[in-house]
Design an enzyme around this catalytic site. Sequence first.
Site, PDB file in Angstrom:
ATOM      1  N   GLU A   1       0.849  -1.370  -0.042  1.00 30.84           N
ATOM      2  CA  GLU A   1      -0.108   0.159  -0.001  1.00 30.84           C
ATOM      3  C   GLU A   1       1.134   1.350   0.080  1.00 30.84           C
ATOM      4  O   GLU A   1       0.540   2.201  -0.454  1.00 30.84           O
ATOM      5  CB  GLU A   1      -0.940  -0.008   1.194  1.00 30.84           C
ATOM      6  CG  GLU A   1      -2.066  -1.072   1.294  1.00 30.84           C
ATOM      7  CD  GLU A   1      -3.161  -0.856  -0.406  1.00 30.84           C
ATOM      8  OE1 GLU A   1      -3.094   0.297  -0.674  1.00 30.84           O
ATOM      9  OE2 GLU A   1      -3.493  -1.693  -0.604  1.00 30.84           O
TER      10      GLU A   1
ATOM     11  N   TYR B   1      -6.566   6.146   4.934  1.00 31.32           N
ATOM     12  CA  TYR B   1      -6.683   4.926   4.047  1.00 31.32           C
ATOM     13  C   TYR B   1      -5.932   3.716   4.284  1.00 31.32           C
ATOM     14  O   TYR B   1      -6.194   2.483   4.427  1.00 31.32           O
ATOM     15  CB  TYR B   1      -6.466   5.475   2.630  1.00 31.32           C
ATOM     16  CG  TYR B   1      -6.274   4.481   1.655  1.00 31.32           C
ATOM     17  CD1 TYR B   1      -7.056   3.482   1.089  1.00 31.32           C
ATOM     18  CD2 TYR B   1      -4.896   3.758   1.040  1.00 31.32           C
ATOM     19  CE1 TYR B   1      -7.359   2.590   0.352  1.00 31.32           C
ATOM     20  CE2 TYR B   1      -4.925   2.810   0.513  1.00 31.32           C
ATOM     21  CZ  TYR B   1      -5.986   1.985   0.142  1.00 31.32           C
ATOM     22  OH  TYR B   1      -5.787   0.858  -0.844  1.00 31.32           O
TER      23      TYR B   1
ATOM     24  N   ASP C   1      -9.588   5.518  -0.591  1.00 28.54           N
ATOM     25  CA  ASP C   1      -8.711   6.609  -1.188  1.00 28.54           C
ATOM     26  C   ASP C   1      -9.540   7.323  -2.480  1.00 28.54           C
ATOM     27  O   ASP C   1     -10.586   7.056  -2.559  1.00 28.54           O
ATOM     28  CB  ASP C   1      -7.576   5.763  -1.768  1.00 28.54           C
ATOM     29  CG  ASP C   1      -7.690   4.698  -2.983  1.00 28.54           C
ATOM     30  OD1 ASP C   1      -8.926   4.690  -3.264  1.00 28.54           O
ATOM     31  OD2 ASP C   1      -7.029   4.204  -3.334  1.00 28.54           O
TER      32      ASP C   1
HETATM   33  N1  ADE Z   1      -3.711   0.672  -5.281  1.00 32.70           N
HETATM   34  C1  ADE Z   1      -3.702   1.005  -4.095  1.00 32.70           C
HETATM   35  N2  ADE Z   1      -3.984  -0.279  -3.070  1.00 32.70           N
HETATM   36  C2  ADE Z   1      -4.260  -1.213  -4.375  1.00 32.70           C
HETATM   37  C3  ADE Z   1      -4.612  -2.539  -4.088  1.00 32.70           C
HETATM   38  N3  ADE Z   1      -4.493  -3.127  -2.853  1.00 32.70           N
HETATM   39  N4  ADE Z   1      -4.434  -3.418  -5.298  1.00 32.70           N
HETATM   40  C4  ADE Z   1      -4.504  -2.617  -6.359  1.00 32.70           C
HETATM   41  N5  ADE Z   1      -4.236  -1.341  -6.628  1.00 32.70           N
HETATM   42  C5  ADE Z   1      -4.037  -0.537  -5.511  1.00 32.70           C
END
Ligand code: ADE
Length: 352
Positions: free
Chosen positions: A42, A125, A143
């Site tokens: 993340e 987030y 997010d």
């Molecule tokens: N962008 C942010 N978190 C994500 C996730 N867990 N899977 C795919 N894209 C992402």
Amino acid sequence: MENGNIDRFDGLAPALLAWYDAGHRELPWRTEPTPYRVWISEIMLQQTRVEAVKPYFARFIDALPDVYTLANVENERLMKLWEGLGYYSRARNLKAAAERVVRVFAGAIPASREDLLTLPGIGSYTAGAISAFAYNEREPAVDGNVLRVLARLRADDRDVLDPHTKTAVEEELRPYIPEDRPGDFGQAMIEIGAVVCTPKSPRCSECPLRGLCRAHALGAEGSYPVRIKKTPHRTEERTVLVVVSDRSLAICRRPDAGLLAGLWELPNVEGYLSPDEATAYVRREMHLEPLRIEETSPAKHVFTHITWEMRGYRIRVAEPETDVSPFVFADRGTLSRRYAIPTAFAAFLKAL
Ligand code: ADE
């Protein structure tokens, strides 16, 4: 309240999860969603695209497989592992957070939002994502992409650039997070934002939420999310000219659009003029001969998006014979009855 119609989340989870189950991207942090892997991924995904993150993620996890190795890594090595991802403070925060996890949480990445939020680099987030994806807690992970999906779903007119909107949406979503699959629900929200409900040209014909989506029903997907850009406040220096004869005062009309549209004003120009420049202006623009010039007191007027810092001159002229467009030589006696002159000029009208 239109935008607060949380009934619009009814039916969201079943439709979304059925779609997610029918096929989604296999990603290394999804197939093995340990707290450590979810956290690292993340953070990497905050400013970097999924495809670019994949090789970095694999290399990072190989080199630093747990919080202990991360907490003890040398900075040089950490930076080398991060090299190319950019925003290096993310890596520095990771190490600082790992140190805290070791020191305060006995090496176990916390499960609660509250504890996660005490770690450097972890905001609302990311805290929600770790809690939901790795621990299956019923925590919202909202997010910008998820916010877009939810804004369209409800044709939510609140400003997504206002942090209060996100906080409110998180709380509105919370009761709709399915008890049995919070992690998949969160991942599915991300997935639909990434592959269907994209910022430009969303693929509504493929969307499992089409029947629930108010923006789609309105044909207004492109109008959401709402972003209210704040016009920055600026300061402008202006010179105001109080051009007077025995009987009249020079005024002119402001343009029909914009600040003080259509109202009357004293002649004024941007910037501070010297006395010579001010008299030259009167000669050139009004075809009048200044007889005397004196500086007035300065004045300031604050509008919503602009402040005028004004200096002024009182300029005495002989009685004009005709108006000289765009100026009107208004009778000083009847001035206030006939013309609306904004308060911004009040200080200079005192100098009459
Ligand atoms: N962008 C942010 N978190 C994500 C996730 N867990 N899977 C795919 N894209 C992402």
